[in-house]
Scaffold this motif. Structure first.
Motif, PDB file in Angstrom:
ATOM      1  N   ALA A 271     -13.945  19.760 -38.786  1.00 52.68           N
ATOM      2  CA  ALA A 271     -13.583  18.984 -39.975  1.00 52.68           C
ATOM      3  C   ALA A 271     -12.271  18.246 -39.756  1.00 52.68           C
ATOM      4  O   ALA A 271     -12.133  17.066 -40.121  1.00 52.68           O
ATOM      5  CB  ALA A 271     -13.485  19.907 -41.184  1.00 52.68           C
ATOM      6  N   VAL A 272     -11.299  18.915 -39.177  1.00 56.91           N
ATOM      7  CA  VAL A 272     -10.016  18.273 -38.871  1.00 56.91           C
ATOM      8  C   VAL A 272     -10.229  17.125 -37.893  1.00 56.91           C
ATOM      9  O   VAL A 272      -9.647  16.041 -38.036  1.00 56.91           O
ATOM     10  CB  VAL A 272      -9.012  19.297 -38.310  1.00 56.91           C
ATOM     11  CG1 VAL A 272      -7.740  18.617 -37.823  1.00 56.91           C
ATOM     12  CG2 VAL A 272      -8.681  20.337 -39.374  1.00 56.91           C
ATOM     13  N   GLY A 273     -11.083  17.338 -36.886  1.00 53.39           N
ATOM     14  CA  GLY A 273     -11.332  16.289 -35.909  1.00 53.39           C
ATOM     15  C   GLY A 273     -11.954  15.054 -36.518  1.00 53.39           C
ATOM     16  O   GLY A 273     -11.517  13.922 -36.249  1.00 53.39           O
ATOM     17  N   LEU A 274     -12.955  15.233 -37.356  1.00 50.58           N
ATOM     18  CA  LEU A 274     -13.613  14.084 -37.964  1.00 50.58           C
ATOM     19  C   LEU A 274     -12.683  13.357 -38.916  1.00 50.58           C
ATOM     20  O   LEU A 274     -12.636  12.117 -38.947  1.00 50.58           O
ATOM     21  CB  LEU A 274     -14.870  14.546 -38.700  1.00 50.58           C
ATOM     22  CG  LEU A 274     -15.806  13.435 -39.172  1.00 50.58           C
ATOM     23  CD1 LEU A 274     -16.314  12.613 -37.998  1.00 50.58           C
ATOM     24  CD2 LEU A 274     -16.973  14.025 -39.949  1.00 50.58           C
ATOM     25  N   LEU A 275     -11.927  14.104 -39.701  1.00 50.10           N
ATOM     26  CA  LEU A 275     -10.995  13.474 -40.640  1.00 50.10           C
ATOM     27  C   LEU A 275      -9.890  12.731 -39.893  1.00 50.10           C
ATOM     28  O   LEU A 275      -9.503  11.620 -40.277  1.00 50.10           O
ATOM     29  CB  LEU A 275     -10.397  14.543 -41.562  1.00 50.10           C
ATOM     30  CG  LEU A 275      -9.466  14.040 -42.670  1.00 50.10           C
ATOM     31  CD1 LEU A 275     -10.198  13.036 -43.553  1.00 50.10           C
ATOM     32  CD2 LEU A 275      -8.951  15.208 -43.499  1.00 50.10           C
ATOM     33  N   ALA A 276      -9.370  13.318 -38.823  1.00 49.57           N
ATOM     34  CA  ALA A 276      -8.332  12.649 -38.038  1.00 49.57           C
ATOM     35  C   ALA A 276      -8.866  11.368 -37.406  1.00 49.57           C
ATOM     36  O   ALA A 276      -8.160  10.352 -37.349  1.00 49.57           O
ATOM     37  CB  ALA A 276      -7.797  13.586 -36.956  1.00 49.57           C
ATOM     38  N   ALA A 277     -10.106  11.384 -36.931  1.00 45.89           N
ATOM     39  CA  ALA A 277     -10.698  10.175 -36.364  1.00 45.89           C
ATOM     40  C   ALA A 277     -10.824   9.080 -37.421  1.00 45.89           C
ATOM     41  O   ALA A 277     -10.553   7.905 -37.147  1.00 45.89           O
ATOM     42  CB  ALA A 277     -12.059  10.495 -35.752  1.00 45.89           C
ATOM     43  N   CYS A 278     -11.242   9.456 -38.615  1.00 41.14           N
ATOM     44  CA  CYS A 278     -11.340   8.456 -39.694  1.00 41.14           C
ATOM     45  C   CYS A 278      -9.968   7.890 -40.035  1.00 41.14           C
ATOM     46  O   CYS A 278      -9.826   6.688 -40.277  1.00 41.14           O
ATOM     47  CB  CYS A 278     -11.981   9.086 -40.926  1.00 41.14           C
ATOM     48  SG  CYS A 278     -13.726   9.484 -40.734  1.00 41.14           S
ATOM     49  N   MET A 279      -8.971   8.740 -40.061  1.00 43.30           N
ATOM     50  CA  MET A 279      -7.607   8.246 -40.305  1.00 43.30           C
ATOM     51  C   MET A 279      -7.172   7.279 -39.217  1.00 43.30           C
ATOM     52  O   MET A 279      -6.609   6.211 -39.488  1.00 43.30           O
ATOM     53  CB  MET A 279      -6.633   9.418 -40.387  1.00 43.30           C
ATOM     54  CG  MET A 279      -6.731  10.247 -41.645  1.00 43.30           C
ATOM     55  SD  MET A 279      -5.444  11.525 -41.662  1.00 43.30           S
ATOM     56  CE  MET A 279      -5.833  12.371 -43.200  1.00 43.30           C
ATOM     57  N   ALA A 280      -7.420   7.648 -37.967  1.00 41.33           N
ATOM     58  CA  ALA A 280      -7.047   6.779 -36.856  1.00 41.33           C
ATOM     59  C   ALA A 280      -7.807   5.462 -36.901  1.00 41.33           C
ATOM     60  O   ALA A 280      -7.298   4.426 -36.471  1.00 41.33           O
ATOM     61  CB  ALA A 280      -7.293   7.496 -35.526  1.00 41.33           C
ATOM     62  N   ALA A 281      -9.036   5.491 -37.420  1.00 40.68           N
ATOM     63  CA  ALA A 281      -9.844   4.276 -37.482  1.00 40.68           C
ATOM     64  C   ALA A 281      -9.272   3.268 -38.459  1.00 40.68           C
ATOM     65  O   ALA A 281      -9.325   2.056 -38.227  1.00 40.68           O
ATOM     66  CB  ALA A 281     -11.287   4.625 -37.856  1.00 40.68           C
TER      67      ALA A 281
END
Length: 892
Positions: A155-165
């Motif tokens: 969950a942290v990984g997916l959310l961090a990727a969305c933030m980076a996007a």
């Protein structure tokens, strides 16, 4: 007050059966962050996020970076060197000065230019170089997601990727031909390998980490600090004591082996010793001079400080620059602590951030991009602090994540304060912020754990009794803002600029619509109900706005003329709200543009909801919440990017875009996110977090008011309703945040607590909210009518303005207080009549046959019947009601 039918649902099936207290028996050194376990499709979802991020960056390049950049030329700043060096390498010249062929050059480390060379050799264009960097930016998003997953779970990984996007401090660099994107990728690689060393400090992994640090150094020289600040402490504090020195030597040897070819090449071709680059001398010369130590450029960097340029090759020039800088430092060493402190504050955007916005334009970043990046940074930074505390408490890799922060701080203190030096730390910021967000959700799981093994009855949808009052207050704010403009109060009075900012009511309505309309869909997506019927939804929305809109369109045209409408085509376009969908026809009722935006959102909402439901199918409610919030974050980013493109590229249709949904999509996305959190906390969580946050509504309102007052200090556009990027973009961004703060007490918490909530739920304010749609549609024409009544000689002014356009300002007559009071009363009466004669009968027809309409209309218009809960609970259009107006039972 609004109520919702009480429905109870079965609790979700427990996802694991770990005995209570089992977690506490795990060793702290091996304990992983508790997080949501997403389905096995994590990699596919992460790839999709990275692909969308890449596509968005490429689209931005094609729309805004095809010809000239913000500095007026094709490339700006250091991008000139990287691009020119790539062209030079493609032509067969190995690291020669692009401006002086035959002269050796090492202005910057070689990796960025080497990466660009194959693309340059094949395509031979700057545009291709930009697109290649955008692709690397997509890889950065993917890498950040994988690294964050290692830190805190899927969950942290997916959310961090969305933030980076969507985070501009990433993608604004990805569209430039500079070293920031490769450096970010190298930083993620170093941090990922450091995690491996932290788990198992074996010689093989230490050597791999050393090689990663060496490669990062060849990307940006300051990343060499990862060696002594990150890698060495990890090795010396882990593993067997006898092997620590050997492991450290192996890591240093691997880093040296990676650097050796480039260093040897430089030592062989320059007069003075050069290791990684010759840029250190120029950097020091621009950082240690009078203007930077004492002038308006305190803590920055000045190119003119390097004048005059010494003779010789780059190594000799760099040596002379270093000598000058050190000589100046010896004479002004007492000033260094102050300058270093300001440099650090500038890098962390805590000192004159507006100056950095201007500075960034010289490197190719538009002002609106910098403003949005600054706003999101201020939101993410406190979350990152919370995330750091959570990781430290749970025995996570605190040192690994803080290393980029330390590197950034030391580099800026030594050289100059610039946001681009913060690039390595941005990786830690988005990762830690994601840990904080997921940690809050994990805390709600802990509170609800006692319900995990039960299949029982769950709470119903909460009541939102205050939201009608928000509409009533919002309609009054809109009227005051329009009266201020129509009477010239905005320009003539010291309070005018504050009255004009009451326009925030419209973004507030959009956020409110996103919340109420997405609530049933969020409930279905999270697994508490079936997905609502699209046909029923659209029918309900049509009954909510179209009768009131058509009645106002015909009524205002009969009373005051059709305005600019000409012919049947214009009438049809207005009746069907087609200007919202690109038809170039003026609205008869000017303010109806927002009704068109709402209507287009109604069409898009079921599509977004169906897509999210398809993606989240099969996960637990917590999994679905994380994915839904991440997806809505992308929707929010689409709105921001579209607005930025319009402001920056200034296409021929820029003024028309003010009528289109994408210009305001971020407001709806904020409301939809609030709806998801509301549903989750209502059905699966026993936390009182949001109750605590909204326990004092006056505090939320004070924060919202402070944001609006801050926006009011900005100079408005030169023409009314003009698009001025330096003002419009931060204004709309602040309006979104302020709207959420303003509405938060109505979204969350115990709606029966507090004096302010009880006042908002009172019958007069609920009634005002119920009539707000008709109020909004009629108020502007009625303002002009009131001016005719109370302003002496107004008709003559109108005639004069029609003959002489230059005399149009004569219509701004003053009389703000009188016009506002009279217009409010007259519009209130008109809206009340429209509500009873038009809106209420059609709302009551939601679940009835057309044959019943005459009797329903009679009872609503002249009896005491009001549309029931079923007819109005979805009401979220501008001015609609979220619940019925309570009335006494009819006498028998």
């Amino acid at each position: 007050m609004a109520t919702v039918p009480e429905t109870r649902i079965a609790a979700p099936t427990p996802e694991r059966t770990t005995p209570p207290g089992a977690e506490s028996r795990e060793p702290s050194t091996d304990r992983q962050l508790r997080s949501f376990s997403l389905p096995k499709a994590f990699s596919a979802r992460l790839t999709l996020v990275a692909a969308l991020a890449t596509a968005g960056r490429i689209l931005y390049i094609l729309l805004a970076k095809r010809s000239t950049d913000t500095c007026g030329s094709e490339l700006c700043g250091d991008a000139l060197y990287y691009s020119g060096q790539a062209f030079s390498l493609a032509a067969g010249a190995f690291f020669e000065d692009p401006a002086r062929p035959g002269m050796p050059a090492a202005d910057h480390p070689p990796v960025t230019a080497l990466l660009l060379t194959p693309v340059t050799w094949i395509f031979g264009s700057v545009l291709a170089q930009r697109i290649f960097m955008a692709v690397l930016g997509g890889l950065v998003v993917f890498a950040v997601g994988m690294f964050a997953k290692k830190v805190g779970g899927p969950a942290v990984g997916l959310l961090a990727a969305c933030m980076a996007a969507i985070y501009p401090n990433f993608w604004s660099n990805d569209v430039l031909v500079m070293s920031e994107t490769p450096a970010t990728l190298a930083t993620v690689a170093v941090l990922a390998v450091a995690l491996l060393v932290r788990e198992d400090p074996s010689p093989r992994k230490a050597a791999l980490a050393g090689a990663a640090v060496g490669l990062a150094t060849l990307t940006r020289a300051e990343l060499a600090l990862f060696g002594p600040l990150l890698l060495a402490p990890l090795i010396l504090t882990r593993g067997e004591r006898k092997r620590r020195i050997l492991t450290l030597v192996l890591a240093g040897g691997a880093a040296s082996a990676m650097l050796a070819p480039w260093v040897a090449f430089n030592l062989a071709r320059f007069e003075e010793p050069v290791l990684v680059s010759t840029n250190d001398g120029l950097t020091l010369a621009g950082s240690y001079c009078k203007d930077v130590f004492y002038g308006g450029s305190l803590g920055l960097w000045r190119l003119d400080c390097a004048e005059p340029r010494p003779p010789g090759d780059q190594s000799e020039v760099s040596a002379e620059y270093r000598r000058r800088a050190l000589e100046f430092l010896r004479d002004h060493e007492l000033r260094l602590p102050v300058v270093a402190a300001v440099r650090v504050l500038r890098t962390w955007s805590l000192w004159a951030p507006d100056q950095m916005v201007w500075y960034n334009q010289g490197e190719g970043r538009e002002a609106w991009v910098s403003w949005v990046g600054l706003g999101l940074y201020y939101l993410l930074l406190p979350l990152a602090v919370v995330g750091g505390v959570l990781i430290h408490r749970r025995g996570g890799p605190t040192g690994v994540l803080l290393a980029p922060v330390l590197v950034t701080t030391l580099v800026s203190a030594a050289f100059y304060g610039l946001v681009r030096f913060r690039v390595p730390a941005e990786v830690s910021i988005v990762t830690l912020a994601s840990v904080a967000v997921v940690g809050v959700l994990d805390r709600t799981r802990a509170r609800a754990r006692r319900h995990d093994g039960e299949v029982g009855l769950q709470p119903e949808r909460p009541r939102f009794p205050t939201l009608d009052a928000y509409r009533g207050i919002g309609m009054t704010m809109v009227l005051l803002a329009h009266v201020g403009f129509a009477t010239g109060f905005d320009d003539r009075h010291v309070l005018g600029r504050y009255v004009s900012r009451l326009e925030i009511a419209v973004p507030m309505f959009f956020v409110l619509s996103g919340f109420l309309l997405f609530w049933p869909y969020a409930k279905a997506i999270l697994g508490a109900a079936p997905l609502p019927s699209t046909i029923r939804f659209l029918r309900s929305r049509a009954l909510r706005i179209l009768p009131a809109w058509w009645f106002a369109l015909v009524g205002t045209s009969l009373l005051w003329g059709p305005g600019q409408m000409r012919g049947v085509g214009d009438w049809l376009a207005n009746a069907l709200l087609l200007p919202q969908f690109g038809v170039d026809v003026p609205y008869r009722i000017t303010q109806a543009w927002s009704i068109g935006v709402e209507a287009s959102f109604y069409v898009l909402l079921p599509v977004i909801a169906a897509g999210i439901a398809a993606v989240t199918r099969g996960g637990t409610p917590r999994d679905r919440l994380v994915v839904t919030l991440s997806t809505l974050g992308l929707v929010w980013g689409v709105g921001q990017v579209f607005r930025g493109i319009v402001l920056m590229a200034k296409p021929s249709w820029d003024s028309r875009s003010l009528l289109w949904l994408p210009m305001y999509l971020d407001f709806f996305a904020l409301g939809m996110c609030a709806a998801c959190i509301s549903v989750y906390t209502s059905h699966w969580s026993q936390t009182d977090l949001f109750d605590r946050l909204t326990r004092r509504p006056w505090l939320c309102w004070s924060l919202a008011a402070a944001l609006v007052l801050l926006v009011a200090q900005m100079d408005p556009p030169e023409v009314p309703f003009g698009l001025n990027g330096a003002e419009y973009f931060p204004r709309q961004f602040a309006y979104g945040i302020a709207s959420v703060m303003w509405l938060a007490p109505g979204f969350f918490g115990d709606q029966g607590k507090g004096l302010l909530r009880r006042v908002l739920a009172s019958r007069p304010l609920v009634w005002a909210g119920a009539i707000s749609l008709s109020f909004y549609l009629w108020h502007l024409d009625l303002i002009e009518q009131v001016k005719r009544w109370i302003v002496p000689g107004y008709e003559a002014l109108v005639v004069r303005a029609s003959r002489d356009p230059a005399a149009g300002l004569a219509l701004f007559t003053g009389e703000f207080e009188d016009v506002a009071v009279v217009a409010f009363v007259v519009t209130l009466i008109t809206a009340a009549a429209c509500r009873r004669l038009v809106e209420a009968p059609f709302l009551a027809m939601k679940n009835r046959s057309i044959r019943e309409f005459p009797s329903v209309w009679w009872r609503c218009a002249f009896g005491r019947e009001e549309p029931g809960k079923e007819a109005t609970r979805e009401g979220a259009a501008l001015g609609s009601a979220s619940g019925p107006i309570r009335s006494r039972k009819p006498r028998r």
